[in-house]
Enzyme design. Structure first.
Site, PDB file in Angstrom:
ATOM      1  N   HIS A 139       4.005  -6.266  -0.502  1.00  0.00           N
ATOM      2  CA  HIS A 139       5.269  -6.307  -1.234  1.00  0.00           C
ATOM      3  C   HIS A 139       6.444  -5.874  -0.358  1.00  0.00           C
ATOM      4  O   HIS A 139       7.582  -6.255  -0.634  1.00  0.00           O
ATOM      5  CB  HIS A 139       5.175  -5.437  -2.489  1.00  0.00           C
ATOM      6  N   ARG A 182      -1.447  -3.594  -1.098  1.00  0.00           N
ATOM      7  CA  ARG A 182      -0.456  -4.294  -1.911  1.00  0.00           C
ATOM      8  C   ARG A 182       0.964  -3.821  -1.587  1.00  0.00           C
ATOM      9  O   ARG A 182       1.909  -4.609  -1.549  1.00  0.00           O
ATOM     10  CB  ARG A 182      -0.758  -4.071  -3.394  1.00  0.00           C
ATOM     11  N   ASN A 192       7.391  -4.721  -8.970  1.00  0.00           N
ATOM     12  CA  ASN A 192       6.985  -3.421  -8.423  1.00  0.00           C
ATOM     13  C   ASN A 192       6.943  -2.307  -9.458  1.00  0.00           C
ATOM     14  O   ASN A 192       6.168  -1.355  -9.333  1.00  0.00           O
ATOM     15  CB  ASN A 192       7.939  -3.006  -7.299  1.00  0.00           C
ATOM     16  N   HIS A 245      -7.334  -9.585  -3.334  1.00  0.00           N
ATOM     17  CA  HIS A 245      -7.702  -9.284  -4.720  1.00  0.00           C
ATOM     18  C   HIS A 245      -9.199  -9.080  -4.897  1.00  0.00           C
ATOM     19  O   HIS A 245      -9.673  -8.970  -6.023  1.00  0.00           O
ATOM     20  CB  HIS A 245      -7.191 -10.391  -5.641  1.00  0.00           C
TER      21      HIS A 245
END
Length: 317
Positions: free
Chosen positions: A65, A61, A93, A192
């Site tokens: 990001h 992740r 975040n 996910h």
């Protein structure tokens, strides 16, 4: 059938390994200057995941990001200072992205072996691949040669990262703005299949939405009440939360997507057929995910004389 599927996957990844990586990145960039780089990253990630399997999802992740905000340039790793506000405290975040200390540990080992040679951006890209593979997912060839940003953008992080309440059209548009197709988006959402989400993020879905399994919603409500417990965690893929497989898509078909944005992938829209396909064919998902990760890893890298090689991933030199 299983052996045929395995053969197809091996052929795919062999072709991928032999392909020319986009832009100025090359999988052999550090072949002479830091030949043990990938072994160092693999070893450190293996230790991190062994200590806490959830860390695999966190590093994946973190990479996502980073790449979605001005490209894969390690800007997300920069700490705020008295005169600088970075991305760590952007809304998507803050109290959410984690694993910075794992990247720090890898950087320390890499610096000991190859001083001022390997960027934090490349370390993060390699760590994300190992995170997936160590949890049972595919591997892929990582193009290398990125350099690190000297700045970051909180506002870009706030606006560029897809929110967990987004609808399908918004998701397709936000990924499309990065040159990623709807198929890439649906494959990358399969990240996910590992990891957790906080109650405050999915409460509205389990209490207010109708396209959700009643039993699944009831089970989630036990740890995520109508009020309070915002930080309580639930697995994004309840069946195999620490195994990188196609369970995420099976959950969507069963109306057990934890996030609104996840269930949007299977809600009578354009991605339904692909989600169903991935739910039935883990090999197809693994191949598409690997290919999409290569594409995402090539988003606007700093190369040549742009940026720098940070000695400390948290601050500019």
């Amino acid at each position: 059938m299983a052996s045929l599927l395995l053969l197809r996957r091996l052929i795919f990844f062999s072709l991928l390994a032999c392909s020319v990586v986009h832009g100025q990145l090359s999988p052999t960039f550090y072949a002479k200057s830091c030949p043990n780089l990938q072994t160092i990253v693999r070893s450190a990630m293996a230790q991190a995941v062994a200590r806490e399997p959830r860390m695999g999802a966190s590093i994946l992740r973190l990479f996502f990001h980073d790449c979605f905000v001005n490209g894969c340039d390690a800007s997300i790793l920069l700490d705020d200072t008295a005169t600088f506000t970075g991305e760590k405290n952007a809304l998507p975040n803050q109290n959410s992205v984690r694993g910075y200390e794992v990247i720090d540990a890898i950087k320390t080992r890499v610096e000991a072996a190859c001083r001022a040679t390997v960027s934090c951006a490349d370390i993060t890209a390699l760590a994300a691949r190992e995170a997936v593979n160590l949890l049972g997912g595919p591997s892929w060839t990582v193009g290398l040669g990125r350099r690190d940003a000297r700045t970051a953008s909180k506002s870009a992080a706030d606006s560029n990262l897809p929110p967990p309440f987004a609808n399908l059209g918004t998701l397709i548009a936000m990924f499309g703005a990065k040159g990623l197709t709807a198929r890439d988006m649906t494959a990358l959402s399969g990240a996910h299949t590992i990891g957790m989400a906080r109650c405050g993020i999915f409460r509205s879905r389990i209490f207010n939405e109708s396209n959700i399994s009643a039993g699944f919603a009831a089970a989630r409500k036990r740890a995520c009440p109508a009020a309070g417990g915002d930080g309580n965690l639930a697995a994004l893929d309840a069946a195999t939360p620490n195994r990188f497989d196609n369970g995420f898509y099976k959950s969507l078909v069963g109306k057990q997507g934890l996030l609104h944005s996840d269930q949007e992938l299977f809600n009578g829209g354009s991605q339904d057929a692909l989600v169903r396909s991935y739910s039935l064919n883990g090999g197809a998902f693994a191949a598409d995910f690997a290919a999409a990760m290569v594409k995402m890893g090539n988003l606007s890298p700093l190369t040549g004389r742009n940026g720098e090689i940070r000695l400390n991933c948290r601050k500019v030199n």
